[in-house]
Design a protein around this motif. Structure first.
Motif, PDB file in Angstrom:
ATOM      1  N   ALA A  81       0.953  -0.627  -0.027  1.00  0.00           N
ATOM      2  CA  ALA A  81      -0.207   0.046   0.381  1.00  0.00           C
ATOM      3  C   ALA A  81       0.424   1.489   0.081  1.00  0.00           C
ATOM      4  CB  ALA A  81      -0.724  -0.337   1.122  1.00  0.00           C
ATOM      5  N   THR A  82       2.271   1.738   0.889  1.00  0.00           N
ATOM      6  CA  THR A  82       3.133   2.588   1.301  1.00  0.00           C
ATOM      7  C   THR A  82       3.219   2.780  -0.531  1.00  0.00           C
ATOM      8  OG1 THR A  82       3.372   1.987   3.030  1.00  0.00           O
ATOM      9  CG2 THR A  82       4.522   3.456   2.117  1.00  0.00           C
ATOM     10  N   TRP A  83       3.580   1.946  -0.733  1.00  0.00           N
ATOM     11  CA  TRP A  83       4.401   1.586  -2.519  1.00  0.00           C
ATOM     12  C   TRP A  83       3.705   2.121  -3.325  1.00  0.00           C
ATOM     13  CZ3 TRP A  83       9.207   2.536  -1.955  1.00  0.00           C
ATOM     14  CH2 TRP A  83      10.231   1.958  -1.449  1.00  0.00           C
ATOM     15  N   THR A  84       2.532   1.688  -3.059  1.00  0.00           N
ATOM     16  CA  THR A  84       1.590   2.462  -4.837  1.00  0.00           C
ATOM     17  C   THR A  84       1.136   3.742  -3.977  1.00  0.00           C
ATOM     18  OG1 THR A  84       0.547   0.064  -4.487  1.00  0.00           O
ATOM     19  CG2 THR A  84      -1.250   2.006  -4.990  1.00  0.00           C
ATOM     20  N   PHE A  85       1.292   4.517  -2.966  1.00  0.00           N
ATOM     21  CA  PHE A  85       0.689   5.637  -2.677  1.00  0.00           C
ATOM     22  C   PHE A  85       2.180   6.274  -3.370  1.00  0.00           C
ATOM     23  CE2 PHE A  85       2.092   8.961   0.663  1.00  0.00           C
ATOM     24  CZ  PHE A  85       0.811   9.973   0.479  1.00  0.00           C
ATOM     25  N   LEU A  86       3.503   5.953  -2.422  1.00  0.00           N
ATOM     26  CA  LEU A  86       4.737   6.810  -2.964  1.00  0.00           C
ATOM     27  C   LEU A  86       5.088   6.845  -4.394  1.00  0.00           C
ATOM     28  CD1 LEU A  86       6.791   5.245  -0.226  1.00  0.00           C
ATOM     29  CD2 LEU A  86       5.924   7.547  -0.509  1.00  0.00           C
ATOM     30  N   HIS A  87       4.590   5.687  -5.496  1.00  0.00           N
ATOM     31  CA  HIS A  87       5.066   5.703  -6.691  1.00  0.00           C
ATOM     32  C   HIS A  87       4.152   6.198  -7.887  1.00  0.00           C
ATOM     33  CE1 HIS A  87       7.988   2.834  -6.423  1.00  0.00           C
ATOM     34  NE2 HIS A  87       7.793   2.547  -6.057  1.00  0.00           N
ATOM     35  N   THR A  88       2.515   6.823  -7.238  1.00  0.00           N
ATOM     36  CA  THR A  88       1.791   7.097  -7.381  1.00  0.00           C
ATOM     37  C   THR A  88       1.516   8.777  -6.812  1.00  0.00           C
ATOM     38  OG1 THR A  88      -0.092   5.557  -7.198  1.00  0.00           O
ATOM     39  CG2 THR A  88      -1.079   7.527  -8.091  1.00  0.00           C
ATOM     40  N   ARG A 201       4.052   1.622 -15.134  1.00  0.00           N
ATOM     41  CA  ARG A 201       3.551   0.831 -14.190  1.00  0.00           C
ATOM     42  C   ARG A 201       2.161   2.203 -13.063  1.00  0.00           C
ATOM     43  NH1 ARG A 201       0.931  -1.196 -10.484  1.00  0.00           N
ATOM     44  NH2 ARG A 201       1.058  -2.066  -9.122  1.00  0.00           N
ATOM     45  N   TRP A 202       2.495   2.920 -13.119  1.00  0.00           N
ATOM     46  CA  TRP A 202       2.530   4.058 -12.221  1.00  0.00           C
ATOM     47  C   TRP A 202       2.061   5.246 -12.424  1.00  0.00           C
ATOM     48  CZ3 TRP A 202       1.510   1.636  -7.742  1.00  0.00           C
ATOM     49  CH2 TRP A 202       2.248   0.876  -7.563  1.00  0.00           C
ATOM     50  N   GLY A 203       2.023   5.571 -14.308  1.00  0.00           N
ATOM     51  CA  GLY A 203       2.268   7.335 -14.705  1.00  0.00           C
ATOM     52  C   GLY A 203       0.639   7.372 -14.606  1.00  0.00           C
ATOM     53  N   LYS A 204      -0.621   6.610 -14.406  1.00  0.00           N
ATOM     54  CA  LYS A 204      -1.933   6.838 -14.753  1.00  0.00           C
ATOM     55  C   LYS A 204      -2.491   6.029 -13.559  1.00  0.00           C
ATOM     56  CE  LYS A 204      -4.522   5.544 -18.833  1.00  0.00           C
ATOM     57  NZ  LYS A 204      -4.778   5.219 -20.020  1.00  0.00           N
ATOM     58  N   LEU A 205      -4.139   7.018 -12.927  1.00  0.00           N
ATOM     59  CA  LEU A 205      -4.617   6.553 -12.277  1.00  0.00           C
ATOM     60  C   LEU A 205      -6.140   6.003 -13.276  1.00  0.00           C
ATOM     61  CD1 LEU A 205      -4.598   9.058  -9.109  1.00  0.00           C
ATOM     62  CD2 LEU A 205      -4.101   6.582  -9.358  1.00  0.00           C
TER      63      LEU A 205
END
Ligand SMILES: Cc1cc2nc3c(=O)[nH]c(=O)nc-3n(C[C@H](O)[C@H](O)[C@H](O)COP(=O)(O)OP(=O)(O)OC[C@H]3O[C@@H](n4cnc5c(N)ncnc54)[C@H](O)[C@@H]3O)c2cc1C
Length: 221
Positions: A81-88, A201-205
């Motif tokens: 969850a933390t990595w998801t938050f930080l990369h986003t 991987r992380w550039g788009k929500l």
């Protein structure tokens, strides 16, 4: 009509090709095989959880036996969850402005963003100065102190000491974070992520009508 003389050969070739495909997918499906500096094969895959399986029509379906969502939060859940938050966060340039604890700096960031196209050089220089200020370092330092897993927090502090945050731009910050995440991955014997794929991987929500995508990119990943 006479039978095609190549038919048996084509048939054998087809069988062989299916067999190779099956073996390859089995091989790629195996995670965490200890190898020197292995990389993640499909960096855009969203979830590696064994509780989620993909059905033939590509719908995600939860296995009914264990419902992990009601169990206690593990170190791994917290980490993901933390990595998801930080990369986003790192991928969303506009959101980075809110990392500033001071209103004035956030407003200054918005001002820089609104500079007209004919002053691109000026805008770039001002953005670089803004990113290079101490905010990202401060944010990471706070995170390393309040992270709710003691072992991970101590580990993270150590990593930050030898890899101080680099945030001269949004790209630099994303790459720095990828590098730091890979340092944790290596120490845990996990696969190393190819950092050139970090935006994919992380550039788009993913959300309805892109209402939550602050980056506002229209790129297809
Ligand atoms: C700051 C911090 C420190 C931690 N320290 C520890 C520790 O000391 N000990 C411990 O046991 N656990 C630690 N963790 C947890 C650990 O890093 C993992 O989150 C956890 O083990 C779950 O791993 P995972 O394989 O599901 O994927 P995660 O490592 O959580 O990654 C989630 C997703 O991010 C993507 N990804 C992977 N690597 C990268 C990268 N380099 N750049 C961009 N995207 C990437 C992949 O798609 C992956 O599925 C820490 C977590 C954090 C946030």
């Amino acid at each position: 009509m006479a039978e095609n003389p190549w038919q048996p050969l084509l048939h054998t070739f087809e069988k062989l090709s299916n067999c190779v495909q099956t073996h390859l997918s089995n091989f790629i499906g195996i995670k965490n095989t200890p190898r020197s500096s292995p990389t993640i094969q499909n960096p855009t895959s969203l979830d590696s959880s064994p509780l989620i399986t993909r059905t033939n029509n590509s719908n995600l379906q939860k296995l009914p036996l264990k419902d992990k969502s009601i169990g206690p939060v593990t170190k791994e859940d917290l980490g993901r969850a933390t990595w998801t938050f930080l990369h986003t966060l790192a991928a969303q340039m506009a959101i980075l402005s809110r990392m500033y604890p001071c209103r004035e700096c956030a407003d200054h960031f918005k001002e820089i963003l609104s500079i007209q196209k004919n002053q691109q050089g000026n805008k770039k220089r001002m953005l670089k100065n803004w990113y290079n200020s101490s905010c990202p370092s401060l944010y990471m330092a706070i995170l390393s102190r309040m992270y709710p897993c003691r072992e991970c927090a101590d580990h993270f502090k150590e990593i930050l000491r030898s890899n101080p945050p680099r945030a001269g731009s949004q790209e630099e910050f994303s790459q720095w974070l990828c590098h730091v995440h890979n340092t944790v991955n290596r120490s845990l014997g996990k696969l190393v992520f190819p950092c050139e794929r970090v935006d994919a991987r992380w550039g788009k929500l993913e959300c309805e009508q892109k209402s939550c995508d602050l980056h506002g990119t229209s790129m297809d990943f």
